[in-house]
Design an enzyme around this catalytic site. Structure first.
Site, PDB file in Angstrom:
ATOM      1  N   GLY A 149       0.813  -1.210   0.000  1.00 44.92           N
ATOM      2  CA  GLY A 149       0.000   0.000   0.000  1.00 44.92           C
ATOM      3  C   GLY A 149       0.842   1.253   0.000  1.00 44.92           C
TER       4      GLY A 149
ATOM      5  N   GLY B 111       3.743   2.564  -9.766  1.00 41.85           N
ATOM      6  CA  GLY B 111       4.140   3.708  -8.952  1.00 41.85           C
ATOM      7  C   GLY B 111       3.825   5.029  -9.635  1.00 41.85           C
ATOM      8  CG  ASP B 112       5.764   6.264 -13.140  1.00 39.51           C
ATOM      9  OD1 ASP B 112       6.372   6.872 -12.229  1.00 39.51           O
ATOM     10  OD2 ASP B 112       6.346   5.697 -14.070  1.00 39.51           O
TER      11      ASP B 112
ATOM     12  CG  ASP C  14       4.155  -5.677 -16.184  1.00 42.66           C
ATOM     13  OD1 ASP C  14       5.076  -5.434 -15.374  1.00 42.66           O
ATOM     14  OD2 ASP C  14       4.166  -5.279 -17.366  1.00 42.66           O
TER      15      ASP C  14
ATOM     16  N   GLY D 127       2.484  -3.749 -19.195  1.00 38.79           N
ATOM     17  CA  GLY D 127       2.988  -2.469 -19.668  1.00 38.79           C
ATOM     18  C   GLY D 127       2.716  -1.347 -18.694  1.00 38.79           C
TER      19      GLY D 127
ATOM     20  CB  SER E  14      -1.996   0.351 -13.193  1.00 38.92           C
ATOM     21  OG  SER E  14      -0.957   0.226 -12.231  1.00 38.92           O
TER      22      SER E  14
END
Length: 127
Positions: free
Chosen positions: A46, A72-73, A67, A108, A103
């Site tokens: 988290g 983080g982005d 994946d 990717g 995500s």
């Protein structure tokens, strides 16, 4: 750090930079150096978000991770977007945590970024 309004580090990066391993100690360090808001990304554990007055743990969102590229982005972008939309750091952190988890369910860094509708539906399901 003293001129940083929003600091979005990862636990791994901050451990490498400071030698600190405790999430609360890292957040305290960043705040002490002058960051206005800190959102420490803890990967599958988290996140920890804080400012000078409040501190919240963002629980990990259950997902079927494939994946983690770009998670983080995704967290950082979603967190800042929600702050700009008027959310407090707790709500922005929860939203960002769900967006980041979702995500990871594809391959990717860009294609699996979830829509706002998908994030809101997941948040509603976990309420």
């Amino acid at each position: 750090m003293a001129t940083c309004d929003i600091c979005l580090p990862s636990l791994d990066d901050m451990t490498a930079l400071t030698g600190l391993t405790n999430a609360d100690a890292i957040v305290d360090h960043c705040l002490r150096l002058g960051a206005g808001i800190v959102a420490l990304k803890l990967g599958a554990a988290g996140a920890l978000v804080a400012d000078a007055r409040r501190r919240f743990r963002v629980a990990p969102q259950p997902c079927k991770a494939i994946d983690a590229t770009g998670a983080g982005d995704t967290f950082g972008g979603a967190f800042v977007a929600r702050l700009l939309a008027g959310d407090d750091i707790d709500a922005a952190g929860r939203y960002a945590g769900v967006a980041a988890a979702l995500s990871t369910e594809g391959y990717g860094a860009v294609e699996p970024i979830p829509t706002a509708a998908r994030v809101r539906a997941a948040l509603a399901g976990s309420a």
